[in-house]
Scaffold this active site. Structure first.
Site, PDB file in Angstrom:
ATOM      1  NE  ARG A 133      -2.788  -1.145  -0.746  1.00 45.93           N
ATOM      2  CZ  ARG A 133      -2.240  -2.510  -1.534  1.00 45.93           C
ATOM      3  NH1 ARG A 133      -2.302  -3.579  -0.596  1.00 45.93           N
ATOM      4  NH2 ARG A 133      -2.016  -2.603  -2.775  1.00 45.93           N
ATOM      5  CG  ASP A 152      -4.004   8.596   0.543  1.00 49.74           C
ATOM      6  OD1 ASP A 152      -3.953   9.824   0.927  1.00 49.74           O
ATOM      7  OD2 ASP A 152      -5.161   7.914  -0.026  1.00 49.74           O
ATOM      8  CG  HIS A 201      -9.422   4.801   9.954  1.00 50.31           C
ATOM      9  ND1 HIS A 201     -10.432   4.676   8.863  1.00 50.31           N
ATOM     10  CD2 HIS A 201     -10.218   5.054  11.210  1.00 50.31           C
ATOM     11  CE1 HIS A 201     -11.718   4.730   9.487  1.00 50.31           C
ATOM     12  NE2 HIS A 201     -11.622   5.006  10.734  1.00 50.31           N
ATOM     13  CB  THR A 221     -16.252   8.143   3.119  1.00 46.33           C
ATOM     14  OG1 THR A 221     -16.829   7.320   4.269  1.00 46.33           O
ATOM     15  CG2 THR A 221     -17.108   9.673   3.324  1.00 46.33           C
TER      16      THR A 221
HETATM   17  P1  OAD Z   1     -15.262   2.807   0.948  1.00 48.58           P
HETATM   18  O1  OAD Z   1     -14.404   1.877  -0.047  1.00 48.58           O
HETATM   19  O2  OAD Z   1     -16.169   1.966   1.947  1.00 48.58           O
HETATM   20  O3  OAD Z   1     -16.025   3.688   0.148  1.00 48.58           O
HETATM   21  C1  OAD Z   1     -15.450   4.490  -0.845  1.00 48.58           C
HETATM   22  C2  OAD Z   1     -16.402   5.551  -1.330  1.00 48.58           C
HETATM   23  O4  OAD Z   1     -16.019   6.171  -2.274  1.00 48.58           O
HETATM   24  C3  OAD Z   1     -17.843   4.896  -2.082  1.00 48.58           C
HETATM   25  O5  OAD Z   1     -18.923   5.560  -1.291  1.00 48.58           O
HETATM   26  C4  OAD Z   1     -17.882   5.267  -3.424  1.00 48.58           C
HETATM   27  O6  OAD Z   1     -19.141   5.566  -4.072  1.00 48.58           O
HETATM   28  C5  OAD Z   1     -16.841   6.479  -3.468  1.00 48.58           C
HETATM   29  N1  OAD Z   1     -16.314   6.727  -4.614  1.00 48.58           N
HETATM   30  C6  OAD Z   1     -15.756   5.941  -5.645  1.00 48.58           C
HETATM   31  N2  OAD Z   1     -15.235   6.500  -6.454  1.00 48.58           N
HETATM   32  C7  OAD Z   1     -15.251   7.756  -6.177  1.00 48.58           C
HETATM   33  C8  OAD Z   1     -14.662   9.049  -6.887  1.00 48.58           C
HETATM   34  N3  OAD Z   1     -14.010   8.824  -7.954  1.00 48.58           N
HETATM   35  N4  OAD Z   1     -15.081  10.079  -6.239  1.00 48.58           N
HETATM   36  C9  OAD Z   1     -15.537  10.215  -5.148  1.00 48.58           C
HETATM   37  N5  OAD Z   1     -15.924   9.247  -4.649  1.00 48.58           N
HETATM   38  C10 OAD Z   1     -15.852   7.980  -4.844  1.00 48.58           C
HETATM   39  O7  OAD Z   1     -14.080   3.408   1.432  1.00 48.58           O
HETATM   40  P2  OAD Z   1     -14.129   4.560   3.179  1.00 48.58           P
HETATM   41  O8  OAD Z   1     -15.635   4.730   3.357  1.00 48.58           O
HETATM   42  O9  OAD Z   1     -12.945   5.453   3.262  1.00 48.58           O
HETATM   43  O10 OAD Z   1     -10.649   1.688   7.577  1.00 48.58           O
HETATM   44  O11 OAD Z   1     -13.886   3.293   3.940  1.00 48.58           O
HETATM   45  C11 OAD Z   1     -13.862   3.572   5.267  1.00 48.58           C
HETATM   46  C12 OAD Z   1     -12.826   2.739   6.156  1.00 48.58           C
HETATM   47  O12 OAD Z   1     -13.092   1.397   5.934  1.00 48.58           O
HETATM   48  C13 OAD Z   1     -11.322   3.015   5.600  1.00 48.58           C
HETATM   49  O13 OAD Z   1     -10.691   4.115   6.390  1.00 48.58           O
HETATM   50  C14 OAD Z   1     -10.869   1.917   6.012  1.00 48.58           C
HETATM   51  C15 OAD Z   1     -11.782   0.822   5.718  1.00 48.58           C
HETATM   52  O14 OAD Z   1     -11.895  -0.534   6.217  1.00 48.58           O
HETATM   53  C16 OAD Z   1      -9.371   0.969   7.801  1.00 48.58           C
HETATM   54  O15 OAD Z   1      -8.512   0.576   7.303  1.00 48.58           O
HETATM   55  C17 OAD Z   1      -9.400   0.890   9.236  1.00 48.58           C
END
Ligand code: OAD
Length: 231
Positions: A57, A90, A105, A172
């Site tokens: 990563r 990141d 996180h 998110t």
């Molecule tokens: P997710 O993978 O759950 O969600 C990603 C979000 O980004 C989704 O709502 C997508 O629709 C959106 N998305 C995709 N492409 C995009 C783009 N080009 N522009 C804007 N949005 C876009 O990721 P997180 O919500 O960040 O924790 O996940 C939360 C936590 O779960 C992370 O921090 C991580 C993970 O497990 C740990 O590692 C502890």
């Protein structure tokens, strides 16, 4: 006095920089189940796999560049006080120029003692290997908040959310708590902008704006609108 923008960001803001989101269509994160690489149990079971996963990563993050979404948030600092609360590990917000970033996180480019939580180090190289030790002789691990671990910066993030004049939610899925609960601390009447190609679950409230598009176009649009209000 400048008004305050707080932006909660997630993996989606870095997607167009080439970094994978967590909840992609295959339910895997870069080929792994999250519980196999991002939990204290995974670390206890197979530290070598966990270290290698985060070493990869780190290499991917190092090769990535901030995109127009990160850059637009950084540029808002000209007219606003801006606090980024990111779930991302990141460093693309910092490299885009954002000066106040809360990494809920943790951060890829820090290591920490697997025994003494407070012993945190900047990375000497981009890899942590089995046998790399803290000053007290314990194995180093990534300074990442894994599932099931406490989120030490949450209180600070809540204070920021509760004092925002504008609140942005970018990329998110709002599936992971406590981070997802931050929206509930935003004062009533505060405009909230949600920028995501698919709508995350946010309870309906006045002044809630959905910008259903990718971060690279959606964030600059919202930023331009906010800058108009500031001038
Ligand atoms: P997710 O993978 O759950 O969600 C990603 C979000 O980004 C989704 O709502 C997508 O629709 C959106 N998305 C995709 N492409 C995009 C783009 N080009 N522009 C804007 N949005 C876009 O990721 P997180 O919500 O960040 O924790 O996940 C939360 C936590 O779960 C992370 O921090 C991580 C993970 O497990 C740990 O590692 C502890």
């Amino acid at each position: 006095m400048k008004k305050k923008i707080v932006a909660l960001t997630g993996a989606g803001i870095s997607a167009e920089s080439g970094l994978a989101t967590f909840r992609g269509s295959d339910g895997l994160w870069e080929g792994h189940r999250i519980e196999d690489v991002a939990t204290p149990e995974a670390w206890a079971r197979n530290p070598e796999l966990v270290l290698e996963f985060y070493n990869q990563r780190r290499a991917a993050a190092r090769a990535a560049q901030p995109n127009a979404g990160h850059l637009a948030l950084a540029a808002l600092e000209q007219d606003f006080e801006v606090v980024i609360v990111t779930q991302n590990v990141d460093d693309l917000h910092e490299r885009a120029g954002s000066s106040r970033v809360i990494h809920l996180h943790g951060q890829l480019f820090e290591s920490r003692s697997s025994y003494f939580e407070q012993l945190v180090y900047p990375m000497a190289s981009d890899r942590i290997e089995l046998g790399d030790l803290c000053e007290k002789g314990h194995q180093l691990r990534p300074n990442i908040v894994w599932f099931g671990e406490a989120v030490p910066l949450m209180e600070r993030a809540v204070q920021e959310a509760a004092t925002a004049d504008f609140f942005l939610v970018v990329g998110t899925s709002l599936q992971v708590y406590p981070a997802a609960g931050l929206v509930d601390f935003v004062r009533p009447g505060t405009p909230i902008y949600i920028i995501d190609p698919s709508r995350p679950p946010v309870a309906s409230r006045p002044d809630l704006h959905f910008i259903t598009e990718p971060g690279t176009t959606g964030v600059p649009k919202v930023a331009a609108e906010l800058m108009r209000t500031a001038s």
